[in-house]
Design an enzyme around this catalytic site. Structure first.
Site: not given
Lengths: 161, 415
Positions: B118, B195, B221, B361
């Site tokens: 990302h 990540d 999320k 993204c």
């Protein structure tokens, strides 16, 4: 929760309002796709957010548009807007093409146009419902922004690319 | 998992007269009533600033805030002093890039990452590499998201200072072998940043098991509100790091010309934090632990496997990512050769189905996949098979609608 129900007539009515016959027709059979040789105006537009691309060439005679060439790639709204635009530009002066672009952009921003202004936009009126879909407005105006860029460069004396 | 749908108030709303089918969970998840109530209860009953207050409200809030930190720590198998509350994954990764990386990356050093990151796990390292005269290297990968581990033999060297990689691609759903990569990175003395924005909400994650040095993830999320996220840092590393932002709360003693820093991890939380968000994240973690992350994972494997099979019914449609559901999360990106994903997305929205379209993204990955945009459906605990059916059936109708031919044929005759 019953997500499995059939698509109703209503769905298509709303969709058809956005995806007018004219839009789908121009999307499926885009006009003026040929490359114009030795163009006076040449411009490219790109919308990186959705990957839409428009390349435009214009040939002028006595200050009027005689030929337009278009190579476009992207969603139906971008492609149809670009295709219909090439038809509308024929025989217009550069001044008139810029006015058309401003009118179209105003319509996309949801501004109220006069009867006379709408008349000038002709079949581009088919795009009027796009203004209800904010994320798609940039698709519709990309070809017109590209045109304006090209005209601006031409006027500043840069016959580039 | 069907029974938990009633815990999510938004799932009973309609979109354009149709029941909402929310399949954009990789962008953000919906919130259960318990999380929403935690927010209002905080503001109605406890609102005060954290730490140092002598009054009752302040003490209550500090207790709840630190309790939330402990819950998050337990959730990922970390000590509480390694948990820093941030705005989200992006801020967490930027924090590492502006503190640890500035102090530890020297000219000639290398940062290793992947082409499927990302932008939030790519741009900070581009900046560090440029600012510090270091170079950014990439582990080669297949278009399905499989990283070439054999390439690590030559890519990992004594110059490698950091390996920064996603645990689960937000486009392909591919789960990366973080544990193996971390082991090999550590052999060369490099630190590992993970990540976890897409993994922590969906699969069991334990930082001791992964043996990573940094783990970044977002609350929104994983059922919590927006504006709250987490950076885990291995305490031995955190002790060596200079503060990120300076100001209230993070200092111990301040003079006109100098200051000393507060304890960990408060040292990295300058200013009034997102107290309500942190407390609500603690409630979200409770909710997930109650379900059990193994069950969450199992549910998504079932749903994704079912969706992958049904997607094969779609004509001229490419589905990206691994086919083995053990190696992927509940994220399905797809592309139709003739119909642009924006048109598919608009069509689906008219049927109440929310998916994401665009580059997600991850523009370098789009280039690798040779597409400008994809459609992406992503699942969570409350999604059900009937929603996958509706997605696939509506996509079929959309493809017919936009494909050349007499358009009215696409209209259903029954209602």
């Amino acid at each position: 929760m019953n997500p499995g129900q059939d698509i109703s007539q209503n769905l298509f009515e709303e969709l058809d309002d956005l995806y007018q016959d004219l839009i789908l027709d121009h999307y499926r059979r885009p006009r003026n796709q040929q490359q114009v040789a030795d163009p006076d105006i040449c411009a490219e537009g790109h919308n990186p957010f959705c990957g839409d691309r428009v390349a435009l060439q214009i040939k002028l005679e006595d200050g009027r548009v005689t030929q337009v060439g278009l190579q476009s790639h992207g969603c139906s709204i971008t492609q149809a807007s670009a295709s219909k635009m090439t038809e509308l530009l024929k025989d217009k002066t550069l001044e008139e093409t810029v006015i058309l672009s401003k009118l179209f952009t105003a319509m996309m921003q949801g501004k109220k146009l006069t009867e006379e202004e709408l008349e000038r936009l002709g079949e581009m009126k088919a795009f009027s419902a796009v203004c209800k879909y904010p994320i798609r407005i940039k698709c519709a105006v990309l070809p017109w922004n590209t045109l304006e860029d090209g005209v601006k460069h031409y006027r500043s004396g840069q016959k580039h690319r | 998992m069907v029974s938990i749908r009633k815990d999510f108030p938004i799932l009973s709303r309609q979109v354009r007269g149709k029941p909402l089918v929310y399949l954009d969970n990789a962008a953000t998840s919906q919130k259960p009533r318990a999380v929403i109530q935690a927010l209002s209860e905080y503001y109605e009953q406890h609102n005060a600033n954290v730490h140092r207050a002598v009054h009752t409200l302040g003490q209550e809030v500090t207790e709840r805030y630190e309790e939330a930190r402990q819950k998050v720590a337990d959730f990922i198998g970390a000590p509480a002093e390694g948990i820093i509350f941030t705005r989200g994954t992006t801020e967490a990764i930027n924090l590492v890039s502006y503190t640890w990386a500035e102090a530890n990356i020297s000219p000639g050093d290398e940062i290793l990452t992947t082409p499927m990151e990302h932008h939030s796990n790519l741009l900070p390292w581009q900046r560090v590499a440029q600012a510090r005269g270091a170079s950014l290297k990439f582990i080669p990968m297949s278009p399905q998201g499989t990283l070439s581990l054999s390439a690590l033999d030559t890519l990992l060297t004594e110059r490698t200072k950091l390996v920064a990689l996603t645990h689960m691609s937000n486009v392909l759903g591919a789960i990366t072998p973080v544990k193996e990569i971390a082991r090999r990175a550590h052999e060369k003395g490099a630190l590992v940043l993970v990540d976890g924005a897409q993994s922590v909400p969906h699969i069991p994650v334990d930082v001791k098991d992964l043996d990573c040095d940094f783990l970044a993830f977002s609350g929104h999320k994983m059922l919590a509100p927006t504006g709250i996220g987490v950076l885990y840092v291995r305490p031995q590393v955190l002790e060596t790091m200079e503060p990120f932002q300076l100001g209230g709360e993070m200092a111990r003693e301040v003079w006109l010309d100098r200051a000393t820093w507060n304890d960990l991890p408060i040292r990295f939380e300058a200013g009034t934090p997102n107290i309500a968000g942190a407390i609500a994240l603690g409630v979200a973690v409770d909710y997930l632990r109650n379900l059990g992350m193994e069950r969450v994972r199992e549910h998504e494997i079932q749903l994704t496997g079912y969706a992958l099979v049904r997607f094969q019914e779609l004509p001229n449609t490419e589905v990206f990512g691994p086919w083995d559901t053990q190696q992927r999360g509940g994220i399905i990106s797809f592309c139709h050769t003739g119909v642009h994903s924006h048109d598919l997305g608009t069509f689906l929205d008219h049927e109440g189905v929310a998916i994401r379209v665009g580059h997600h993204c991850a523009m370098p990955l789009m280039e690798l996949l040779k597409v400008s945009a994809t459609g992406r459906a992503s699942f969570y605990i409350y999604n059900i098979k009937a929603e996958v059916d509706l997605l696939v059936e509506t996509l079929q109708k959309a493809i017919r609608y936009f494909t050349p031919g007499p358009r009215r044929v696409a209209r259903p005759t029954n209602s």
